[in-house]
Design a protein around this motif. Sequence first.
Motif, PDB file in Angstrom:
ATOM      1  N   THR A 166      52.764  -6.196  24.732  1.00  0.00           N
ATOM      2  CA  THR A 166      53.024  -7.580  25.147  1.00  0.00           C
ATOM      3  C   THR A 166      51.772  -8.193  25.755  1.00  0.00           C
ATOM      4  OG1 THR A 166      55.190  -6.686  25.816  1.00  0.00           O
ATOM      5  CG2 THR A 166      54.757  -9.006  26.286  1.00  0.00           C
ATOM      6  N   PHE A 167      51.138  -7.458  26.663  1.00  0.00           N
ATOM      7  CA  PHE A 167      49.885  -7.883  27.285  1.00  0.00           C
ATOM      8  C   PHE A 167      48.816  -6.860  26.932  1.00  0.00           C
ATOM      9  CE2 PHE A 167      53.053 -10.081  29.774  1.00  0.00           C
ATOM     10  CZ  PHE A 167      52.481 -11.318  30.022  1.00  0.00           C
ATOM     11  N   ASN A 168      47.776  -7.346  26.255  1.00  0.00           N
ATOM     12  CA  ASN A 168      46.729  -6.506  25.674  1.00  0.00           C
ATOM     13  C   ASN A 168      45.538  -6.469  26.636  1.00  0.00           C
ATOM     14  OD1 ASN A 168      44.873  -5.259  24.032  1.00  0.00           O
ATOM     15  ND2 ASN A 168      44.809  -6.860  22.475  1.00  0.00           N
ATOM     16  N   VAL A 169      45.420  -5.396  27.408  1.00  0.00           N
ATOM     17  CA  VAL A 169      44.414  -5.338  28.471  1.00  0.00           C
ATOM     18  C   VAL A 169      43.050  -4.980  27.879  1.00  0.00           C
ATOM     19  CG1 VAL A 169      43.792  -4.333  30.696  1.00  0.00           C
ATOM     20  CG2 VAL A 169      46.211  -4.634  30.092  1.00  0.00           C
ATOM     21  N   GLN A 170      42.108  -5.917  27.999  1.00  0.00           N
ATOM     22  CA  GLN A 170      40.768  -5.741  27.419  1.00  0.00           C
ATOM     23  C   GLN A 170      39.729  -6.195  28.442  1.00  0.00           C
ATOM     24  OE1 GLN A 170      40.050  -4.410  24.458  1.00  0.00           O
ATOM     25  NE2 GLN A 170      42.085  -4.307  23.540  1.00  0.00           N
ATOM     26  N   LEU A 171      39.623  -5.452  29.524  1.00  0.00           N
ATOM     27  CA  LEU A 171      38.693  -5.794  30.601  1.00  0.00           C
ATOM     28  C   LEU A 171      37.346  -5.124  30.315  1.00  0.00           C
ATOM     29  CD1 LEU A 171      41.156  -5.412  33.619  1.00  0.00           C
ATOM     30  CD2 LEU A 171      40.508  -7.493  32.378  1.00  0.00           C
ATOM     31  N   TYR A 172      36.531  -5.805  29.514  1.00  0.00           N
ATOM     32  CA  TYR A 172      35.271  -5.232  29.066  1.00  0.00           C
ATOM     33  C   TYR A 172      34.280  -5.097  30.214  1.00  0.00           C
ATOM     34  CZ  TYR A 172      36.995  -6.906  24.528  1.00  0.00           C
ATOM     35  OH  TYR A 172      37.751  -7.164  23.413  1.00  0.00           O
ATOM     36  N   HIS A 173      33.581  -3.968  30.247  1.00  0.00           N
ATOM     37  CA  HIS A 173      32.533  -3.783  31.238  1.00  0.00           C
ATOM     38  C   HIS A 173      31.327  -3.134  30.574  1.00  0.00           C
ATOM     39  CE1 HIS A 173      33.023   0.632  31.627  1.00  0.00           C
ATOM     40  NE2 HIS A 173      34.285   0.383  31.343  1.00  0.00           N
ATOM     41  N   TYR A 174      30.177  -3.292  31.227  1.00  0.00           N
ATOM     42  CA  TYR A 174      28.954  -2.607  30.809  1.00  0.00           C
ATOM     43  C   TYR A 174      28.354  -2.007  32.071  1.00  0.00           C
ATOM     44  CZ  TYR A 174      24.271  -1.700  29.087  1.00  0.00           C
ATOM     45  OH  TYR A 174      23.095  -1.082  28.753  1.00  0.00           O
ATOM     46  N   GLY A 175      28.584  -0.718  32.286  1.00  0.00           N
ATOM     47  CA  GLY A 175      28.235  -0.124  33.565  1.00  0.00           C
ATOM     48  C   GLY A 175      29.102  -0.745  34.647  1.00  0.00           C
ATOM     49  N   GLU A 176      28.473  -1.292  35.664  1.00  0.00           N
ATOM     50  CA  GLU A 176      29.215  -1.973  36.732  1.00  0.00           C
ATOM     51  C   GLU A 176      29.387  -3.454  36.447  1.00  0.00           C
ATOM     52  OE1 GLU A 176      30.706  -0.276  39.139  1.00  0.00           O
ATOM     53  OE2 GLU A 176      29.912   1.432  38.013  1.00  0.00           O
ATOM     54  N   ARG A 177      28.764  -3.946  35.392  1.00  0.00           N
ATOM     55  CA  ARG A 177      28.797  -5.382  35.086  1.00  0.00           C
ATOM     56  C   ARG A 177      30.031  -5.749  34.264  1.00  0.00           C
ATOM     57  NH1 ARG A 177      23.650  -3.545  34.090  1.00  0.00           N
ATOM     58  NH2 ARG A 177      21.972  -4.522  35.284  1.00  0.00           N
ATOM     59  N   ILE A 178      30.393  -7.001  34.356  1.00  0.00           N
ATOM     60  CA  ILE A 178      31.370  -7.562  33.435  1.00  0.00           C
ATOM     61  C   ILE A 178      30.654  -7.847  32.126  1.00  0.00           C
ATOM     62  CG2 ILE A 178      32.716  -9.656  32.966  1.00  0.00           C
ATOM     63  CD1 ILE A 178      33.486  -9.563  35.972  1.00  0.00           C
ATOM     64  N   ARG A 179      31.250  -7.447  31.047  1.00  0.00           N
ATOM     65  CA  ARG A 179      30.618  -7.568  29.722  1.00  0.00           C
ATOM     66  C   ARG A 179      30.928  -8.965  29.183  1.00  0.00           C
ATOM     67  NH1 ARG A 179      29.596  -2.429  26.477  1.00  0.00           N
ATOM     68  NH2 ARG A 179      28.955  -3.087  24.418  1.00  0.00           N
ATOM     69  N   ILE A 180      29.934  -9.835  29.209  1.00  0.00           N
ATOM     70  CA  ILE A 180      30.148 -11.256  28.898  1.00  0.00           C
ATOM     71  C   ILE A 180      30.264 -11.504  27.396  1.00  0.00           C
ATOM     72  CG2 ILE A 180      29.184 -13.582  29.162  1.00  0.00           C
ATOM     73  CD1 ILE A 180      30.035 -12.346  31.784  1.00  0.00           C
ATOM     74  N   GLY A 181      29.503 -10.796  26.592  1.00  0.00           N
ATOM     75  CA  GLY A 181      29.358 -11.161  25.191  1.00  0.00           C
ATOM     76  C   GLY A 181      30.178 -10.345  24.224  1.00  0.00           C
ATOM     77  N   GLU A 182      31.338  -9.860  24.646  1.00  0.00           N
ATOM     78  CA  GLU A 182      32.103  -8.945  23.798  1.00  0.00           C
ATOM     79  C   GLU A 182      33.372  -9.601  23.272  1.00  0.00           C
ATOM     80  OE1 GLU A 182      32.642  -6.045  21.544  1.00  0.00           O
ATOM     81  OE2 GLU A 182      31.102  -5.676  23.043  1.00  0.00           O
ATOM     82  N   SER A 183      33.712  -9.283  22.044  1.00  0.00           N
ATOM     83  CA  SER A 183      34.975  -9.734  21.446  1.00  0.00           C
ATOM     84  C   SER A 183      35.343  -8.712  20.384  1.00  0.00           C
ATOM     85  CB  SER A 183      34.822 -11.132  20.835  1.00  0.00           C
ATOM     86  OG  SER A 183      36.047 -11.602  20.343  1.00  0.00           O
ATOM     87  N   SER A 184      35.926  -7.616  20.805  1.00  0.00           N
ATOM     88  CA  SER A 184      35.957  -6.423  19.974  1.00  0.00           C
ATOM     89  C   SER A 184      37.150  -6.338  19.044  1.00  0.00           C
ATOM     90  CB  SER A 184      35.939  -5.177  20.861  1.00  0.00           C
ATOM     91  OG  SER A 184      37.246  -4.892  21.315  1.00  0.00           O
TER      92      SER A 184
END
Length: 274
Positions: A166-184
Amino acid sequence: MGFGRAVAMFSFPQLKSILSALPATTGLAMLGDLLIDDPFYQLPQLSRRVIPHGFFDLDTDILSRPVVIGRHTTWGEMRSVKRTLALLKAIAEVRPRTPVIGYLGGTPAEALSRKSVSAHLEHFDLNKVFILRDFKTEDWREEVQTATPNTIFLHAGAAAPSFDVTFNVQLYHYGERIRIGESSGSLHASAGIPVIFEMNGSERIENLKTIKVPYSNPNDADAADIDSAARQIATLLDTGEYSQMLIHNREMTRVWNNQGVARLYIDFLESLAK
């Protein structure tokens, strides 16, 4: 491109010189528009265009009752089991009237072992709140529909279940950073409501209903406001509005299917050939 400037700079620093050496007829298709004007990609020989990832052909129904929160994906480099459990914890504390089931499936197996997930629950002091359970039969849908609320199903394996979350959890990260440029891809293997930090701006282009986790510091994913996202989800559950969001997103998966995205690539290639 499925990664942002930070990922390119640290994981693939030679990309800039590779792009600089390409001929003037080169096209760069990006999955969203958040980084299309970033100086890293502003090279005179590159024609840049946004073409979203698009959805895979989906042959499973979304479960709207019970509500399933989680994902079948590859855990580790880009998505954190810990943050998904933190979201489930926050939702449990808000106590929505609609029952909630958690689902963590995919690979690698060690990330989804009972020992590993239990350690996270211990960290949150919630071992008595959640029930960890493996699927006992091949009728995964029936098991989920009859499960006790706050059960978290674990499934380590490549085969996806016979239901859509129902809710698709996709909290992208790169190391400790939030992954801004991802759409996987795994985000686009579901018609469920994406729960995201960022989706490279493609959620606007694809006109998707999402839950965005607020953050003030893109360099510290752990500081993001998970509680705010939990409250958003709980409100949608209590009002029933999430059902209309699911219907809307399912329709968008048909608009942004493989054929529709392929036409955008053909148009881009033809423009480069002129």
